[in-house]
Design a protein around this motif. Structure first.
Motif, PDB file in Angstrom:
ATOM      1  N   VAL A   1      12.206  -8.934   3.530  1.00 21.07           N
ATOM      2  CA  VAL A   1      12.753  -8.361   3.244  1.00 21.07           C
ATOM      3  C   VAL A   1      13.151  -8.125   4.842  1.00 21.07           C
ATOM      4  O   VAL A   1      12.128  -7.769   5.547  1.00 21.07           O
ATOM      5  CB  VAL A   1      11.581  -7.018   2.649  1.00 21.07           C
ATOM      6  CG1 VAL A   1      12.294  -6.008   2.464  1.00 21.07           C
ATOM      7  CG2 VAL A   1      11.136  -6.953   1.521  1.00 21.07           C
TER       8      VAL A   1
ATOM      9  N   SER B   1       0.934  -1.285   0.501  1.00 23.26           N
ATOM     10  CA  SER B   1      -0.157  -0.340  -0.060  1.00 23.26           C
ATOM     11  C   SER B   1       0.659   1.339  -0.028  1.00 23.26           C
ATOM     12  O   SER B   1       0.253   1.967  -0.256  1.00 23.26           O
ATOM     13  CB  SER B   1      -1.324  -0.194   1.279  1.00 23.26           C
ATOM     14  OG  SER B   1      -0.125  -0.175   1.768  1.00 23.26           O
TER      15      SER B   1
ATOM     16  N   ARG C   1      -3.248  -3.590   5.400  1.00 21.95           N
ATOM     17  CA  ARG C   1      -3.594  -2.752   6.074  1.00 21.95           C
ATOM     18  C   ARG C   1      -4.669  -2.548   5.324  1.00 21.95           C
ATOM     19  O   ARG C   1      -5.949  -2.966   4.811  1.00 21.95           O
ATOM     20  CB  ARG C   1      -3.892  -2.662   7.188  1.00 21.95           C
ATOM     21  CG  ARG C   1      -3.911  -3.921   8.245  1.00 21.95           C
ATOM     22  CD  ARG C   1      -2.320  -2.860   9.833  1.00 21.95           C
ATOM     23  NE  ARG C   1      -1.604  -1.635   9.139  1.00 21.95           N
ATOM     24  CZ  ARG C   1      -0.800  -1.360  10.189  1.00 21.95           C
ATOM     25  NH1 ARG C   1      -1.062  -1.423  11.289  1.00 21.95           N
ATOM     26  NH2 ARG C   1      -0.039  -0.285   9.228  1.00 21.95           N
TER      27      ARG C   1
HETATM   28  N1  LIG Z   1      12.240   2.365   4.216  1.00 20.11           N
HETATM   29  C1  LIG Z   1      13.907   2.407   4.381  1.00 20.11           C
HETATM   30  O1  LIG Z   1      14.911   2.693   4.629  1.00 20.11           O
HETATM   31  C2  LIG Z   1      13.988   0.889   4.556  1.00 20.11           C
HETATM   32  C3  LIG Z   1      14.986   0.338   4.498  1.00 20.11           C
HETATM   33  C4  LIG Z   1      15.302  -0.901   5.117  1.00 20.11           C
HETATM   34  C5  LIG Z   1      14.031  -1.703   4.679  1.00 20.11           C
HETATM   35  N2  LIG Z   1      13.492  -1.620   4.607  1.00 20.11           N
HETATM   36  C6  LIG Z   1      11.964  -2.459   4.577  1.00 20.11           C
HETATM   37  O2  LIG Z   1      10.702  -2.459   3.354  1.00 20.11           O
HETATM   38  C7  LIG Z   1       9.753  -2.708   4.164  1.00 20.11           C
HETATM   39  C8  LIG Z   1       8.557  -2.124   3.426  1.00 20.11           C
HETATM   40  O3  LIG Z   1       8.889   0.165   4.161  1.00 20.11           O
HETATM   41  P1  LIG Z   1       8.705   0.871   3.082  1.00 20.11           P
HETATM   42  O4  LIG Z   1      10.132   1.704   3.626  1.00 20.11           O
HETATM   43  O5  LIG Z   1       8.478   0.847   1.724  1.00 20.11           O
HETATM   44  O6  LIG Z   1       8.087   0.930   4.199  1.00 20.11           O
HETATM   45  P2  LIG Z   1       6.031   1.880   4.483  1.00 20.11           P
HETATM   46  O7  LIG Z   1       6.110   3.327   3.461  1.00 20.11           O
HETATM   47  O8  LIG Z   1       5.825   2.658   5.743  1.00 20.11           O
HETATM   48  O9  LIG Z   1       5.336   0.308   3.983  1.00 20.11           O
HETATM   49  C9  LIG Z   1       5.123  -0.743   4.926  1.00 20.11           C
HETATM   50  C10 LIG Z   1       4.057  -1.288   4.154  1.00 20.11           C
HETATM   51  O10 LIG Z   1       4.162  -1.938   5.106  1.00 20.11           O
HETATM   52  C11 LIG Z   1       2.847  -2.289   5.539  1.00 20.11           C
HETATM   53  N3  LIG Z   1       2.252  -2.610   6.702  1.00 20.11           N
HETATM   54  C12 LIG Z   1       2.481  -2.052   8.260  1.00 20.11           C
HETATM   55  N4  LIG Z   1       2.471  -2.876   8.656  1.00 20.11           N
HETATM   56  C13 LIG Z   1       1.628  -3.521   7.880  1.00 20.11           C
HETATM   57  C14 LIG Z   1       0.694  -5.009   9.421  1.00 20.11           C
HETATM   58  N5  LIG Z   1       0.328  -4.786  10.403  1.00 20.11           N
HETATM   59  N6  LIG Z   1       0.077  -5.966   8.373  1.00 20.11           N
HETATM   60  C15 LIG Z   1       0.003  -5.591   6.842  1.00 20.11           C
HETATM   61  N7  LIG Z   1       0.499  -4.893   6.797  1.00 20.11           N
HETATM   62  C16 LIG Z   1       1.751  -3.499   6.507  1.00 20.11           C
HETATM   63  C17 LIG Z   1       1.841  -1.206   5.261  1.00 20.11           C
HETATM   64  O11 LIG Z   1       0.751  -0.502   5.382  1.00 20.11           O
HETATM   65  P3  LIG Z   1      -0.760  -0.456   5.838  1.00 20.11           P
HETATM   66  O12 LIG Z   1      -0.101   0.663   6.848  1.00 20.11           O
HETATM   67  O13 LIG Z   1      -1.977  -0.012   4.834  1.00 20.11           O
HETATM   68  O14 LIG Z   1      -1.300  -2.123   6.435  1.00 20.11           O
HETATM   69  C18 LIG Z   1       2.421  -0.044   3.666  1.00 20.11           C
HETATM   70  O15 LIG Z   1       2.424  -0.786   2.842  1.00 20.11           O
HETATM   71  C19 LIG Z   1       9.568  -2.496   5.418  1.00 20.11           C
HETATM   72  O16 LIG Z   1      10.295  -4.702   5.711  1.00 20.11           O
HETATM   73  C20 LIG Z   1      11.467  -2.286   5.883  1.00 20.11           C
HETATM   74  O17 LIG Z   1      11.321  -2.777   7.165  1.00 20.11           O
HETATM   75  C21 LIG Z   1      12.934  -0.171   4.135  1.00 20.11           C
END
Ligand SMILES: NC(=O)c1ccc[n+]([C@@H]2O[C@H](COP(=O)([O-])OP(=O)(O)OC[C@H]3O[C@@H](n4cnc5c(N)ncnc54)[C@H](OP(=O)(O)O)[C@@H]3O)[C@@H](O)[C@H]2O)c1
Length: 266
Positions: free
Chosen positions: A140, A18, A41
């Motif tokens: 991831v 999302s 979600r």
């Molecule tokens: N951005 C970075 O710098 C970075 C670096 C290293 C690793 N990561 C990893 O990359 C992945 C994606 O993160 P992002 O950076 O794209 O962050 P983001 O924009 O906050 O996206 C997080 C995603 O996870 C979903 N999510 C969160 N809680 C959830 C739950 N309880 N049930 C189902 N879905 C859930 C959110 O959707 P809803 O709120 O709609 O549920 C959203 O789609 C994560 O695993 C994060 O740890 C990110």
């Protein structure tokens, strides 16, 4: 073989679709011809992302903190597409609080979403992949899955646990035709810091400077999409991630001293 042929007509299930990396990955994969299952979600945002996708999609909302019904989600996806080729466990939530201030309930909440959520969905899909003798599971993680970074103790613990679980699973599946890839993205410009949980359990609600300067989510998504063809054991995206992991392996004491000198981690 081009990247297109790696996913064309394949069914790829992306959690966390999302926003951020998951959204960009879903759009990228659909442009390459994959059929994409979008999970997170927020149904409205999943519908918005589905509207950006060029191929057939299925919106399947789920909460990674409550995966007792994981089998039901898998059954719904199989009912629609008949099979799953790739599961990308991307959904997750970060943390911005010192360990000393963070109640155990918040630690558990982070473990539930960031570790058990990935494990539950993987276990639910696995029998189907094993029956077919083919498939790719992507988990991831993060640099914090390799190295502890201040303000992220439980998040880092959950990501470290991802490595333990999926490294083991890869070995257990090594003769099954199913590949397991762990992805460590760099800092990516997403809502991850804004959505990060604080000691009170409330979101941090601010974009970190390191996040603001991070890689574009589209670039990160392209790197992950390319890896679906190579199916590497582990994918470290960007030179800083590769350098810090190497440093930690070879000179952990020096890395500790360097990190200790760093003034801010937000
Ligand atoms: N951005 C970075 O710098 C970075 C670096 C290293 C690793 N990561 C990893 O990359 C992945 C994606 O993160 P992002 O950076 O794209 O962050 P983001 O924009 O906050 O996206 C997080 C995603 O996870 C979903 N999510 C969160 N809680 C959830 C739950 N309880 N049930 C189902 N879905 C859930 C959110 O959707 P809803 O709120 O709609 O549920 C959203 O789609 C994560 O695993 C994060 O740890 C990110």
């Amino acid at each position: 073989m081009g990247a297109t042929s790696a996913v064309e007509d394949r069914v790829v299930w992306v959690t966390g679709a999302s926003s951020g990396i998951g959204e960009a990955l879903a759009v990228e994969l659909s442009a390459l011809g994959a059929k994409v299952v979008l999970s997170a979600r927020r149904r409205d945002d999943l519908e918005r992302v589905a509207a950006r996708c060029a191929s057939e999609t299925l919106v399947r909302p789920l909460d990674l903190a409550d995966m007792d019904d994981a089998d039901r989600h898998v059954a719904a996806v199989l009912d629609r597409f008949g099979h799953v080729d790739v599961l990308v466990n991307n959904g997750g939530v970060s943390q911005r609080s010192l360990a000393v201030d963070t109640p155990l309930s918040v630690d558990r909440q982070l473990m539930e979403v960031d570790f058990f959520g990935q494990v539950a969905l993987t276990k639910a899909v696995l029998p189907h992949l094993m029956e077919r003798g083919d498939g790719h599971i992507v988990a991831v993680s993060s640099l914090t899955g390799r190295v502890g970074i201040p303000l992220r103790s439980a998040y880092s613990a959950a990501k470290h646990a991802i490595h333990g679980f999926f490294d083991t699973l890869r070995l257990e599946l090594s003769r099954s035709g199913i590949a397991v890839t762990i992805v460590c993205p760099p800092n990516v410009r997403t809502s991850i810091s804004a959505n990060a949980i604080t000691a009170s359990g409330e979101p941090y609600s601010a974009m970190d400077r390191i996040q603001e300067r991070g890689m574009a989510s589209e670039q990160c998504a392209r790197r992950i999409a390319r890896a679906l063809r190579r199916r590497p054991r582990e994918l470290h995206i960007g030179a800083p991630v590769r350098a810090i992991v190497l440093f930690d392996r070879l000179l952990p004491g020096l890395l500790f001293r360097l990190l200790r000198r760093q003034r801010t981690f937000v």
